[in-house]
Design an enzyme around this catalytic site. Structure first.
Site, PDB file in Angstrom:
ATOM      1  N   ASP A 208       0.845  -1.184   0.000  1.00 22.43           N
ATOM      2  CA  ASP A 208       0.000   0.000   0.000  1.00 22.43           C
ATOM      3  C   ASP A 208       0.886   1.241   0.000  1.00 22.43           C
ATOM      4  OD1 ASP A 208       0.038   1.208   3.056  1.00 22.43           O
ATOM      5  OD2 ASP A 208       0.414  -0.946   2.968  1.00 22.43           O
ATOM      6  N   SER A 209       0.422   2.279  -0.665  1.00 20.42           N
ATOM      7  CA  SER A 209       1.103   3.572  -0.684  1.00 20.42           C
ATOM      8  C   SER A 209       2.554   3.395  -1.138  1.00 20.42           C
ATOM      9  CB  SER A 209       0.999   4.225   0.693  1.00 20.42           C
ATOM     10  OG  SER A 209       1.347   5.593   0.639  1.00 20.42           O
TER      11      SER A 209
END
Length: 304
Positions: free
Chosen positions: A164-165
């Site tokens: 994520d991210s």
């Protein structure tokens, strides 16, 4: 020593980090940790292992609830946490609880990598650490590596990466490296990019600070849109999640479009969550939309 001087700020990047002129780094978020455990709800077990004593690279490994004496091999998920390359870890309650749910629903063995973080260890060190951790995991392909869970339960013909991210950015780069440099004995089926943190055309003092050797918008490690090797991505499918109210929404969408047009031979799908912001599923894991996201991630690892 003058306490005033020691508290003088050299670089301030809220809400992530503050760097003082004496070299100290204060992390403003993502410092809480919890130990590995056997989750009482899902039955997922976890434990921490050291990959490199020299660098401190480590991982938290997860094993879903398995029938006693089962010899069934399960897909292997390599998970790379986010946090703007500078905060959070696999030992954070957010990531630990998220992976307990995902591992249970997907029925996968998981290695959640703890890479060295900026600014003490500027990029691309996190990329190098993640690659080293992947090589450690893949050293178990002949069932003779140092970790029993991987020897006994991981299927190296069904490997997935997810992040994520900033972790999604790293995951993309790892699979690109597999496609360009090659990888024997392991099949990367797909990657899951949740709210990826890629660069865009706007200047970023933060990226300049944590990645001082980057060459800017032509650097594929942060800016995949201009990557001439994007068509060589080393997997057969990609799932991209974006969130409607996320400031990085356009970057995930741009990646999806660029990958589709690159000549890469795989399939790429994008899922947008309405009304939610960046990595909402980590901070509000009990909402219906977070549940939907985890279910979609899990189903992605089960599809051919």
């Amino acid at each position: 020593m003058d306490s005033t001087n020691t508290n003088e700020v050299a670089h301030d990047f809220p809400p992530f980090i503050r760097v003082y002129k004496d070299g100290r780094v204060e992390r403003l978020l993502g410092t809480e940790t919890i130990p590995p455990s056997t989750d009482p709800i899902t039955g997922v077990q976890s434990k921490d292992i050291t990959i490199s004593k020299e660098t401190g690279v480590s991982a938290r490994i997860y094993l879903p609830k398995i029938t006693t004496n089962s010899t069934q091999k399960l897909p292997l998920l390599i998970y790379i946490h986010g946090g703007a390359f500078c905060i959070e870890s696999p030992f954070s309650p957010h990531y630990h609880n998220h992976l307990n749910l995902l591992v249970s629903q997907a029925n996968v063995v998981t290695v959640s990598i703890h890479y060295r973080r900026a600014p003490e260890h500027p990029l691309p060190i996190a990329y190098d650490d993640t690659w080293e951790a992947m090589q450690w995991a893949f050293s178990h392909t002949n069932s003779d590596g140092p970790e029993a869970w991987l020897n006994e339960h991981a299927d190296f013909d069904r490997v997935f990466l997810a992040g994520d991210s900033a972790g999604a950015t790293i995951a993309h780069n790892m699979v690109r490296r597999v496609g360009v440099d090659g990888l024997e004995g392991v099949k990367i089926v797909g990657i899951i990019l949740v709210h990826p943190y890629f660069g865009n055309n706007e200047p970023s003092k933060f990226l300049d600070f944590i990645f001082p050797t980057s060459t800017g918008p032509d650097d594929h490690r942060i800016y995949p849109a201009g990557d001439s090797e994007l068509s060589r991505l080393g997997c057969t499918k990609v799932l991209v999640f974006v969130a409607e109210k996320d400031g990085l929404n356009d970057r995930g969408k741009s990646y999806h479009e660029v990958l589709k047009k690159s000549g890469w031979g795989g399939t790429v799908e994008i899922v947008e969550t309405e009304g939610e912001g960046h990595v909402f599923h980590l901070f509000n894991p009990n909402c219906d939309k977070a549940d939907d996201l985890v279910k979609r991630m899990a189903s992605f690892t089960k599809e051919n």
